[in-house]
Write a protein that holds these residues in place. Structure first.
Motif, PDB file in Angstrom:
ATOM      1  N   CYS A  54     -10.208   9.318   0.743  1.00  0.00           N
ATOM      2  CA  CYS A  54     -11.337   8.629   0.120  1.00  0.00           C
ATOM      3  C   CYS A  54     -12.380   8.327   1.188  1.00  0.00           C
ATOM      4  O   CYS A  54     -12.050   8.213   2.375  1.00  0.00           O
ATOM      5  CB  CYS A  54     -10.881   7.300  -0.484  1.00  0.00           C
ATOM      6  N   GLY A 111     -13.746   2.707   3.236  1.00  0.00           N
ATOM      7  CA  GLY A 111     -13.856   1.498   2.417  1.00  0.00           C
ATOM      8  C   GLY A 111     -13.425   1.683   0.977  1.00  0.00           C
ATOM      9  O   GLY A 111     -13.502   0.745   0.190  1.00  0.00           O
ATOM     10  N   GLN A 112     -12.972   2.884   0.618  1.00  0.00           N
ATOM     11  CA  GLN A 112     -12.513   3.134  -0.745  1.00  0.00           C
ATOM     12  C   GLN A 112     -11.017   3.430  -0.752  1.00  0.00           C
ATOM     13  O   GLN A 112     -10.446   3.825   0.266  1.00  0.00           O
ATOM     14  CB  GLN A 112     -13.280   4.293  -1.376  1.00  0.00           C
ATOM     15  N   CYS A 129     -11.414   7.753  -6.328  1.00  0.00           N
ATOM     16  CA  CYS A 129     -11.521   6.644  -5.380  1.00  0.00           C
ATOM     17  C   CYS A 129     -12.539   5.633  -5.896  1.00  0.00           C
ATOM     18  O   CYS A 129     -13.482   6.003  -6.603  1.00  0.00           O
ATOM     19  CB  CYS A 129     -12.001   7.145  -4.019  1.00  0.00           C
ATOM     20  N   PRO A 181     -14.440   1.698  -4.389  1.00  0.00           N
ATOM     21  CA  PRO A 181     -14.480   0.733  -3.290  1.00  0.00           C
ATOM     22  C   PRO A 181     -13.398  -0.327  -3.472  1.00  0.00           C
ATOM     23  O   PRO A 181     -13.120  -0.770  -4.586  1.00  0.00           O
ATOM     24  CB  PRO A 181     -15.873   0.109  -3.402  1.00  0.00           C
ATOM     25  N   GLN A 191     -14.168  -6.552  -2.788  1.00  0.00           N
ATOM     26  CA  GLN A 191     -14.903  -7.215  -1.707  1.00  0.00           C
ATOM     27  C   GLN A 191     -14.092  -8.340  -1.087  1.00  0.00           C
ATOM     28  O   GLN A 191     -14.241  -8.628   0.098  1.00  0.00           O
ATOM     29  CB  GLN A 191     -16.240  -7.752  -2.225  1.00  0.00           C
ATOM     30  N   GLU A 206     -13.340  -5.657   5.065  1.00  0.00           N
ATOM     31  CA  GLU A 206     -13.513  -4.279   5.547  1.00  0.00           C
ATOM     32  C   GLU A 206     -12.187  -3.726   6.050  1.00  0.00           C
ATOM     33  O   GLU A 206     -11.327  -4.477   6.509  1.00  0.00           O
ATOM     34  CB  GLU A 206     -14.535  -4.259   6.682  1.00  0.00           C
ATOM     35  N   TYR A 236      -6.835  -3.981   5.401  1.00  0.00           N
ATOM     36  CA  TYR A 236      -8.131  -4.639   5.315  1.00  0.00           C
ATOM     37  C   TYR A 236      -8.108  -5.978   6.040  1.00  0.00           C
ATOM     38  O   TYR A 236      -7.038  -6.554   6.264  1.00  0.00           O
ATOM     39  CB  TYR A 236      -8.537  -4.807   3.849  1.00  0.00           C
TER      40      TYR A 236
END
Length: 142
Positions: free
Chosen positions: A48, A51-52, A75, A77, A80, A84, A133
């Protein structure tokens, strides 16, 4: 008693029937023109965008083509709230011809796959691409 049997076997019949009919793949974007990421009996590597993560998988089986499958992935995102990606890695290889169950270590999320086909066992070996993440994924995160 008959209702109990119906309740037990209906999900099995539904799954079996679904393997032969048209599928509804949901609102996922599988890429341009829904192209497959591989051809039968060939290896592939799919990741992906940064970030996905993988949110959907689809495949089509062909016994005629060496009992292999065509694969495609969707894929999206990552949430949030996860922040990241801080690190990504390839998990251990799952060997062809063996039974396996795979999850990403270190609370990672699946962001890709690579696979190689082995005609001697009519099976594939797999490796998962996982990303961690900055914010921990809560318990039972998918």
């Amino acid at each position: 008693m008959d209702l109990v049997l119906l309740w037990v076997f209906l999900p099995l019949v539904t799954v079996a029937w679904g393997q032969y009919g048209d599928y509804y793949y949901g609102p996922y974007n599988y890429g341009d023109n829904d192209e497959w990421v591989n051809v039968y009996r060939q290896g592939f590597n799919f990741q992906c965008p940064h970030g996905q993560v993988i949110v959907a998988i689809r495949s089509v089986f062909s016994k005629k083509e060496g009992s292999d499958r065509l694969w495609n992935y969707a894929c999206m995102p990552a949430a949030q709230s996860l922040g990241e990606p801080t690190e990504c890695w390839w998990e251990e290889i799952n060997r062809a011809g063996t039974e396996w169950y795979q999850t990403c270590s270190n609370n990672g999320l699946v962001a890709g796959f690579q696979s190689q086909y082995f005609p001697s066992v009519l099976d594939r070996e797999w490796q998962f691409y996982c990303c961690r993440y900055s914010q921990r994924c809560p318990y039972s995160c998918w």
